[in-house]
Write a protein that holds these residues in place. Structure first.
Motif, mmCIF file in Angstrom:
data_model
loop_
_atom_site.group_PDB
_atom_site.id
_atom_site.type_symbol
_atom_site.label_atom_id
_atom_site.label_comp_id
_atom_site.label_asym_id
_atom_site.label_seq_id
_atom_site.Cartn_x
_atom_site.Cartn_y
_atom_site.Cartn_z
ATOM 1 N N ASP A 1 0.900 -1.217 -0.007
ATOM 2 C CA ASP A 1 0.068 0.150 -0.029
ATOM 3 C C ASP A 1 0.833 1.352 -0.108
ATOM 4 O OD1 ASP A 1 -2.120 -1.635 -0.026
ATOM 5 O OD2 ASP A 1 -2.579 -1.392 2.227
ATOM 6 N N TYR A 2 2.236 1.213 0.389
ATOM 7 C CA TYR A 2 3.045 2.370 0.454
ATOM 8 C C TYR A 2 4.025 2.198 -0.707
ATOM 9 C CZ TYR A 2 0.674 3.093 4.770
ATOM 10 O OH TYR A 2 -0.166 3.330 5.510
ATOM 11 N N GLN A 3 3.821 1.264 -1.636
ATOM 12 C CA GLN A 3 4.715 1.093 -2.996
ATOM 13 C C GLN A 3 5.864 0.388 -2.330
ATOM 14 O OE1 GLN A 3 3.165 4.566 -3.274
ATOM 15 N NE2 GLN A 3 1.533 3.383 -4.298
ATOM 16 N N VAL A 4 6.026 -0.258 -1.521
ATOM 17 C CA VAL A 4 7.198 -1.016 -1.136
ATOM 18 C C VAL A 4 7.015 -2.454 -1.604
ATOM 19 C CG1 VAL A 4 8.622 -1.585 0.722
ATOM 20 C CG2 VAL A 4 7.657 0.632 1.072
ATOM 21 N N ASP A 5 8.059 -2.967 -2.231
ATOM 22 C CA ASP A 5 7.857 -4.350 -2.590
ATOM 23 C C ASP A 5 8.359 -5.164 -1.385
ATOM 24 O OD1 ASP A 5 7.533 -4.058 -5.432
ATOM 25 O OD2 ASP A 5 9.545 -3.041 -5.230
ATOM 26 N N ALA A 6 7.454 -6.131 -1.126
ATOM 27 C CA ALA A 6 7.589 -7.116 -0.010
ATOM 28 C C ALA A 6 7.100 -8.573 -0.121
ATOM 29 C CB ALA A 6 7.018 -6.392 1.282
ATOM 30 N N ILE A 7 7.742 -9.365 0.325
ATOM 31 C CA ILE A 7 7.146 -10.661 0.460
ATOM 32 C C ILE A 7 7.387 -11.587 1.642
ATOM 33 C CG2 ILE A 7 7.670 -11.295 -2.095
ATOM 34 C CD1 ILE A 7 10.329 -12.457 -1.291
ATOM 35 N N THR A 8 6.628 -12.558 1.964
ATOM 36 C CA THR A 8 6.572 -13.520 3.086
ATOM 37 C C THR A 8 7.387 -14.552 2.651
ATOM 38 O OG1 THR A 8 4.603 -12.352 4.126
ATOM 39 C CG2 THR A 8 5.440 -14.594 4.769
ATOM 40 N N LEU A 9 8.252 -15.046 3.493
ATOM 41 C CA LEU A 9 9.048 -16.275 3.345
ATOM 42 C C LEU A 9 8.799 -16.959 4.674
ATOM 43 C CD1 LEU A 9 12.823 -14.731 2.599
ATOM 44 C CD2 LEU A 9 10.920 -15.278 0.997
ATOM 45 N N GLU A 10 8.270 -18.090 4.447
ATOM 46 C CA GLU A 10 7.901 -19.060 5.252
ATOM 47 C C GLU A 10 8.786 -20.215 5.262
ATOM 48 O OE1 GLU A 10 3.355 -19.223 6.136
ATOM 49 O OE2 GLU A 10 4.095 -21.150 5.978
ATOM 50 N N LEU A 11 9.602 -20.275 6.217
ATOM 51 C CA LEU A 11 10.672 -21.359 6.423
ATOM 52 C C LEU A 11 10.057 -22.443 7.138
ATOM 53 C CD1 LEU A 11 13.784 -19.170 7.226
ATOM 54 C CD2 LEU A 11 13.640 -20.365 5.210
ATOM 55 N N SER A 12 10.210 -23.733 6.555
ATOM 56 C CA SER A 12 9.933 -24.745 7.507
ATOM 57 C C SER A 12 10.934 -25.901 7.240
ATOM 58 C CB SER A 12 8.276 -25.435 7.093
ATOM 59 O OG SER A 12 8.349 -25.435 5.472
ATOM 60 N N PRO A 13 11.062 -26.395 8.544
ATOM 61 C CA PRO A 13 12.469 -27.460 8.457
ATOM 62 C C PRO A 13 11.975 -28.743 8.164
ATOM 63 C CG PRO A 13 11.422 -26.998 10.855
ATOM 64 C CD PRO A 13 10.733 -26.160 9.900
ATOM 65 N N ARG A 14 13.038 -29.468 7.933
ATOM 66 C CA ARG A 14 12.896 -31.067 7.514
ATOM 67 C C ARG A 14 12.498 -31.908 8.671
ATOM 68 N NH1 ARG A 14 18.011 -33.478 5.424
ATOM 69 N NH2 ARG A 14 18.878 -31.902 6.727
ATOM 70 N N PHE A 15 13.175 -31.677 9.632
ATOM 71 C CA PHE A 15 12.927 -32.553 10.914
ATOM 72 C C PHE A 15 12.454 -31.563 12.090
ATOM 73 C CE2 PHE A 15 16.481 -34.602 8.683
ATOM 74 C CZ PHE A 15 16.014 -35.749 8.382
ATOM 75 N N SER A 16 12.421 -32.419 13.092
ATOM 76 C CA SER A 16 11.778 -31.687 14.207
ATOM 77 C C SER A 16 12.767 -30.641 14.690
ATOM 78 C CB SER A 16 11.295 -32.607 15.274
ATOM 79 O OG SER A 16 11.372 -32.060 16.590
ATOM 80 N N LEU A 17 12.250 -29.681 15.365
ATOM 81 C CA LEU A 17 13.012 -28.613 15.819
ATOM 82 C C LEU A 17 13.496 -28.859 17.148
ATOM 83 C CD1 LEU A 17 10.995 -25.459 14.460
ATOM 84 C CD2 LEU A 17 13.408 -26.092 13.647
ATOM 85 N N ASN A 18 13.376 -29.705 17.873
ATOM 86 C CA ASN A 18 13.820 -30.370 18.899
ATOM 87 C C ASN A 18 15.265 -30.786 18.917
ATOM 88 O OD1 ASN A 18 11.381 -29.471 20.415
ATOM 89 N ND2 ASN A 18 10.457 -31.289 19.900
ATOM 90 N N ASN A 19 15.520 -31.192 17.815
ATOM 91 C CA ASN A 19 17.047 -31.900 17.661
ATOM 92 C C ASN A 19 17.989 -30.779 17.357
ATOM 93 O OD1 ASN A 19 19.373 -32.704 16.611
ATOM 94 N ND2 ASN A 19 18.376 -34.521 15.686
ATOM 95 N N GLU A 20 18.808 -30.340 18.459
ATOM 96 C CA GLU A 20 19.890 -29.320 18.534
ATOM 97 C C GLU A 20 20.498 -29.461 16.830
ATOM 98 O OE1 GLU A 20 21.688 -25.985 20.425
ATOM 99 O OE2 GLU A 20 20.476 -27.783 21.355
ATOM 100 N N ASN A 21 20.984 -30.364 16.544
ATOM 101 C CA ASN A 21 21.882 -30.430 15.180
ATOM 102 C C ASN A 21 21.095 -29.948 13.982
ATOM 103 O OD1 ASN A 21 24.388 -30.966 16.364
ATOM 104 N ND2 ASN A 21 23.870 -33.183 16.115
#
Lengths: 721, 651
Positions: A401-421
């Motif tokens: 709306d203010y003539q700024v180019d913007a996108i949303t990036l949604e990153l999703s991991p392959r494994f569970s995030l509980n694993n530290e590595n």
């Protein structure tokens, strides 16, 4: 036939000379049926061919140079992100007031050496106001400040001033988080953002300032980002006067924060700015249920009214994600189409055709596999749908709306995030991707202007540009004026020829023969069309009145809306109905088609996708509609086909039905009920979507007129001739 | 020659005498310049000084000050010993009374690096190039002289200062920049990039260039890596003193951080230790022999001293918080009108040894936090609105905490603020829309504004300027001014040929006339022979520059204008033409007219077509029937289809 009928009158010796273009027009008008059939079929085929015609994307602006520098985001930064994540989760579990995380972010931002401030905002519902339809700047003066102390969100904003930059431009990073109930993925996105931010505060190559907005999405992401942008671009200097009550408790909050921060310096509630925004990235981490073989990235780009960011922004993200970080890039696709058998059949046909053409001329590149085609079509369909809906698909929409180019990036991991590595590897990838995108945008000397703004995506790396996707629409729209002219001229000639023979039986009431004869007769039809359009405008304003009454369920509201509209329509009929039947249905159809084609072309300028979908519904409906009585006179087979076509089109063309079908196809028929149309309409108008206007100002009157013609009482003179 | 003829011994003696005399003469000259001779006031002088100051945000300020003076007496004719000839010629040719030229990269951080000390109020400059000059000329000749001056400076400093020659880019401020002068011209180029190509000619003006003395510290990579870089040239020429050339270079550097694991456990990171050699990656190599003085000053700020005393550490060279490595030659304390209050301290080091480099260093031992002296109001300027049509400029002043101590100094409880703002013509400011908000309440303009002068812009001729003096009570926390503007359209050749990012509005200058940044030092035996400290004692008003702004204007996409324009225009023309035609014409009437006129004239294309078709059909009569016309159309289409097919197959 009309042209020839006209030609027949003068003697063969002195044929009236006319220009070539007029004669070509006359030829087209004369063969209007053939032309419209050909054009419609060609338009549909061209529309289906769009995935085949899609081109590969390419980074058009040379200055961007994505991936030309080695990423600086290292495991050290990952450690920092992990530490920040842990701190957030520790604080978050303590279940305290919503400012706890803001305080933590603030502390870290100050430690990094960046500027910090807190932006307080009041959540405001989107309200429909017919007079402010296209102005995104609503007067916030009217906002009610009677909300209590607790009803506010707190965005934390950090600004890195580019060491050697001149501060004229800025890049914005946005990470939404829910300050009331923070989950692990949100905490992770904050950690990722902070580690990138702290890296950027150390680098020497910055030319544009960096703004990190940790948006408090307690009342929705969009609200938080939108109110921050509003204050950035249109601040209210008057704001202190009206809200003493909330101001005081805000001051207390801030003072409380400052006490705990133990940092002296500038006050943190003063809004700071960083120049014109060059681009904005909204990014978040989402943990998905289904596991894939690679970390994936989903890009959302559609902003309000089908506006898209510059294609180069998507290109660099895609390039860096795929070629540097090995992520799987996805964009939304219509899942119901992926399994459709007819589409697969079309795909196979095209594959066969592609082979054939390749055989003929190896230069022609029509080779597309069936699976590719199906996937491309599904993606294209969702691209068109979300553009047509006119509602932004994420908080990036606020920037557009203010003539700024913007996108949303949604990153999703392959494994569970509980694993530290796994988490560290994921953070490293995500961080490097975002660093690379920022670095590219930072390289930019100009505004984003090189690449396309009008396009559909058929895959993350394939697009259909405006030059290509306009063709099907133009083909669909082309028969409308021709048919309109054909009907008009046909009626004119017939009227002239029959008038000498006998007076019309249907129009006894009007004695004004001068008006009826000659070229002024279309004014009658135009009056009817104009009345219906006026009615449609009144109908479109009704929800504003209705929404003033609170505590009504959507179904009752919808019913009241429908009842009121029908009442007004009936009143219109009673007042103007007498003379509306006088003119022949051909003229009415002709004027209606002219109005519809004007509306569609106007809409194609505002929101092309809506116009495209609308054209696919309206054009056949307009072309095929005939009075029921006339259809009865035709042969059995033709009669059945015509009636069935007319009826289906009349049902599908009804705006609520069309909208619901589109929604159902894209998002699934979850809770399709009677009230869902009201909700959908509410959604549309509250987002200031032009689709709402299109539906009620163009589509609805056209449908009503079609219905009117379908149920036309007298068949008119054309049957007599 | 005549002597030569007389005898052989006499010339030999004369030569000997000359040989003996030369060194004595030469040393006399050197003594006059460098030493403490009686005539030193008369001769040309050069002095070099370096001022160092740690900043609260872990950075270090280094301010080089080189000063050359040339006496007014034309004893040497047009020749100079030390003073750069180019500058002297410049002054003579253009009759310059005063001139200041600054090249700046980066922004001065008024919050962290100080807003009211002498360095920030005179040496903080807007990004890019800023030039102003005061001429000793009649008003009529000034504009022409200014143009020549810009070209001369442009050549001298390898910069595009010549862009300031056009009347759209410079302006004659009447009172907001300097009080009541008519022969001053001011211009700024916010976009000018500053690099070593500008520094080299600047260094050439020094007698030792960067080969010896303090200037030898100027290692290009390390000074251009800094956070702020401003090189300045200031000229004053009076009849009594002659020409004074002050060359200053202000850099803010960040010392390399050694990531010490020992200190990472502390909650606050420790300030990085630094020394002159570690920051500049070079040592002071020897003396610049012509320099009268060559010293390094090190300052501990007022707030720093206060904090130190609060913590209970006396101000000494080495305490438990930091160590200063060599011992200073002298220590100056600032004298403050307020008694019983700590003040800033300056340590003086003299660079006199050629063999032992003066490596001033500061070693931090404990984390230490202080804040620097702030300007009474923090100024920021920004654009409001979006889109290509209109917008507003807003200037907001936020009171800083340091306001209170200034208030004690200033008599009467009113703050005066002078705002000087130049706006290019393509930003069409409506000055009547000026709105002033004080603490969030709108004020009538006449209540707040004491004095205002507006000169509206004229398209492609003059920029618009606003000179404004505000006066409001000192208890005010925030002041905001807004001005609406429309964005103009530029002619196609007025767009810059390079990257189009938007257009710049130069920085506004905000001055606080009630507040002064002078220092006074209580050192009795301090003979005031340091130009830098003398400059600190001058009574300068506190001023701050705002950010430069970027206005996006409507820009045609120069890469593809014609196909778009022609295509859309054609479509529109066709549409409207045919629409008008349809609406205007009465087909029936025209036919009647045609019939009555009984014309047999046939247009060219139908005529040709008819002839063609009739020939094909072997007919000879000139009046083709409609069927033959249809046939010709069919033929035409057939030929076209064949041609298209042929084209594809042949490809």
């Amino acid at each position: 036939m009309a042209a020839e009928a006209g030609d027949g009158k003068p003697q063969p010796g002195r044929r009236p000379r006319s220009r070539l273009i007029v004669r070509l027009g006359a030829l087209l008008v004369a063969h209007s049926v053939l032309v419209s059939v050909v054009c419609c079929i060609a338009g549909s085929i061209a529309f289906l061919l769009l995935p085949v015609l899609a081109k590969n994307t390419y980074v058009s602006e040379n200055a961007l140079m994505p991936g030309s520098a080695n990423p600086m985001f290292s495991s050290q930064d990952v450690v920092e992100a992990n530490r920040f994540l842990k701190e957030i989760l520790d604080r978050g579990s303590a279940k305290v007031t919503g400012t706890e995380i803001a305080k933590l972010i603030g502390q870290h931002v100050v430690d990094v050496g960046a500027e910090l401030y807190y932006h307080k905002f009041h959540p405001h519902g989107n309200q429909f106001h017919p007079l402010h339809f296209f102005s995104s700047i609503t007067n916030t003066m009217e906002m009610q400040y009677n909300s209590s102390c607790t009803l506010f969100g707190l965005n934390s904003v950090g600004i890195i001033r580019a060491p050697r930059g001149d501060g004229k431009e800025a890049i914005v990073l946005v990470t939404p988080y829910n300050s009331q109930n923070i989950g692990q993925s949100e905490a992770l996105s904050l950690g990722l953002a902070f580690s990138i931010f702290s890296l950027l505060s150390r680098v020497t190559w910055l030319a544009k300032d960096i703004v990190w907005l940790a948006a408090d999405s307690r009342y929705g992401e969009y609200t938080a980002v939108d109110s921050w942008l509003k204050d950035y671009h249109n601040p209210l200097f008057l704001s202190n006067s009206g809200k003493i009550g909330t101001g005081v408790c805000f001051e207390e909050n801030i003072l409380h924060l400052l006490d705990q921060l133990k940092v002296k310096g500038p006050r943190y509630n003063i809004f700071k700015r960083a120049g014109t925004m060059a681009a904005a990235l909204v990014f978040k981490v989402i943990e998905k249920k289904e596991k894939e073989e690679r970390d994936s990235l989903t890009i959302y780009a559609e902003a309000s009214n089908g506006q898209m960011p510059n294609l180069d922004l998507i290109n660099i993200v895609h390039y860096l994600a795929v070629h540097r970080q090995g992520l799987r890039v996805k964009i939304g696709s219509m899942h119901s189409l992926l399994k459709a058998a007819w589409l697969k059949f079309v795909g196979e046909m095209l594959q066969l055709f592609g082979k054939l053409t390749k055989h003929l001329n190896p230069k022609w590149k029509f080779d597309i596999t069936s699976a590719e085609y199906v996937e491309g079509t599904a993606t294209l369909a969702s691209s068109i749908y979300y553009q047509a809906l006119g509602i932004p698909t994420g908080s990036h929409g606020a920037f557009r709306d203010y003539q700024v180019d913007a996108i949303t990036l949604e990153l999703s991991p392959r494994f569970s995030l509980n694993n530290e590595n796994n988490r560290s590897a994921f953070l490293l990838r995500g961080g490097r991707l975002i660093e690379g995108v920022i670095r590219s945008v930072n390289n930019l000397l100009e505004k984003f202007h090189q690449s396309f703004f009008l396009y559909f995506l058929t895959a993350p790396h394939k697009f259909v540009s405006v030059g290509v996707y306009m063709i099907p629409f133009a083909l669909l729209l082309a028969p409308l004026p021709i048919v309109s002219a054909a009907l008009f001229s046909g009626n004119d000639n017939l009227g002239v020829s029959t008038e000498k023979v006998n007076q019309e039986p249907g129009c006894i009431g009007s004695s004004d023969t001068e008006l009826r004869s000659g070229s002024w007769k279309w004014l009658q039809a135009a009056k009817v069309v104009f009345m219906i359009h006026l009615w449609a405008i009144i109908v479109s304003l009704l929800p504003y009145m209705l929404s003033q009454f609170p505590f009504m369920t959507p179904i009752t509201l919808l019913l009241v809306w429908a009842a009121l509209s029908i009442c007004i329509l009936l009143i219109c009929y009673l007042i103007f109905g007498a003379c509306s039947t006088h003119c022949g249905w051909e003229l009415l159809k002709s004027v209606m088609i002219a109005a519809a084609s004007t509306g569609l072309s106007l809409m194609s300028v505002i929101n092309f996708s809506t116009a495209q979908i609308g054209a696919m519904l309206i054009v056949p409906m307009c072309l095929l509609v005939q009075p029921l009585r006339k259809q009865m006179q035709a042969g059995v087979c033709r009669k059945a086909v015509l009636v069935i076509c007319n009826l289906t089109l009349a049902v599908v063309g009804f705006p609520p039905v069309a909208l619901l079908i589109a929604k159902g196809a894209c998002e699934g028929f979850g809770e399709a009920g009677a009230g869902s149309f009201w909700e959908l309409a509410q959604l549309l108008w509250s987002w200031n979507s032009a689709t709402y206007l299109y539906l009620l100002w163009i589509h609805l009157p056209c449908w009503v007129l079609c219905l009117h013609i379908f149920l036309y009482p007298c068949i008119g003179r054309s049957s007599e001739a | 020659m005549a002597v030569l003829r007389h005898s052989a011994a006499f010339p030999f003696l004369l030569l000997l005498a000359l040989l003996i005399c030369i060194p004595a003469l030469a040393s006399g000259v050197w003594l006059n310049d460098g030493g403490g001779g009686v005539e030193e006031e008369e001769g040309e002088q050069f002095s070099e000084e370096l001022f160092l100051k740690p900043l609260p945000d872990r950075k270090v300020l280094a301010h080089f000050h080189f000063q050359s003076t040339a006496p007014p007496s034309a004893a040497n004719g047009r020749h100079h010993h030390l003073f750069p000839k180019a500058i002297a010629q410049l002054v003579q040719k253009f009759r310059i009374k005063e001139l200041e030229l600054s090249f700046t990269q980066g922004r001065w951080n008024y919050e962290n690096w100080g807003g009211s000390d002498p360095i920030s109020s005179t040496n903080a400059k807007p990004p890019g190039v800023e030039l102003w000059a005061l001429f000793d000329l009649p008003v009529m000749e000034i504009d022409a002289t200014w143009k020549d001056l810009t070209h001369a400076l442009s050549g001298l400093f390898c910069a595009s200062i010549n862009f300031l020659e056009s009347s759209t880019s410079y302006f004659a401020p009447s009172w907001a920049f300097r009080s009541n002068v008519s022969n001053l011209r001011y211009g700024a180029l916010p976009r000018e990039a500053v690099c070593t190509e500008n520094l080299t000619p600047w260094l050439k003006l020094l007698p030792c260039r960067d080969k010896a003395g303090l200037a030898s510290l100027l290692d290009r990579p390390s000074i251009y890596k800094g956070y702020y870089h401003s090189q300045r040239l200031q000229l004053t020429s009076t009849k009594s003193i002659g020409i004074v050339l002050k060359q200053t270079l202000t850099v803010v550097l960040k010392p390399d951080v050694q990531r010490n694991s020992a200190h990472s456990s502390l909650d606050k990171p420790i300030q990085p230790s630094w020394s002159v050699s570690s920051m500049f990656k070079k040592n002071v190599t020897g003396l610049c022999v012509p320099a009268k003085t060559s010293r390094i000053f090190f300052e501990l700020e007022t707030n720093m001293v206060v904090e130190l005393e609060k913590l209970g550490y006396g101000v000494s060279l080495s305490n438990s918080i930091f160590d200063l490595s060599p011992n200073p030659v002298r220590v100056f304390k600032e004298s403050n009108p307020l008694p019983g209050r700590s003040n800033s301290i300056i340590y003086e080091y003299i660079n006199y040894s050629e063999h032992e480099p003066l490596d001033l260093g500061m070693k931090w031992k404990l984390p230490f936090i202080w804040s620097c002296s702030q300007a009474p109001f923090h100024v920021s300027r920004f654009l409001m609105g979006s889109g290509n049509e209109r917008g507003s400029i807003a200037i907001s002043l936020q009171s800083t905490e340091s306001n209170k101590e200034f208030l004690a100094k200033s008599h009467g409880c009113n703050v005066q603020v002078l705002i000087f703002q130049v706006v290019p013509w393509y930003v069409k400011v409506y000055y009547h829309t000026l709105q002033v908000f004080i603490d969030g309440k709108p004020q009538s303009v006449s209540d707040v504004i004491e004095k205002i002068q507006v000169s509206p812009s004229e398209d492609k001729l003059f920029p618009g300027t606003l000179e404004l003096m505000l006066r409001y009570p000192c208890s005010v926390q925030s002041v905001a001014l807004t001005l609406d503007f429309d964005k103009g359209f530029l002619h196609i050749d007025e767009y810059p040929p390079d990257a189009n990012q938007g257009f710049d509005i130069p920085s506004a200058l905000v001055t606080f006339p009630n507040f002064h940044s002078s220092r006074s030092y209580v050192e009795d035996n301090f003979s005031l022979n340091s130009p830098l400290l003398l400059k600190f004692q001058e009574k300068n008003v506190v001023r701050s520059y705002t950010e430069a702004l970027l206005v996006p204007l409507t820009t045609p996409d120069f890469s593809m204008p014609y196909n778009v324009i022609t295509f859309t225009c054609t479509v529109l023309a066709l549409f409207f033409g045919s629409l008008l035609n349809v609406l205007r014409r009465r087909v029936g009437e025209e036919e009647r007219l045609l019939n009555s006129k009984d014309t047999t004239r046939i247009r060219l294309i139908p005529l040709l077509l008819s002839k063609f078709s009739s020939k094909l059909k072997g007919r000879t009569d000139g009046t083709p029937k409609s069927s033959s016309l249809l046939g010709s159309k069919f033929l035409l289409i057939l030929v076209a289809v064949l041609a298209v097919l042929w084209h594809y197959i042949s490809n």
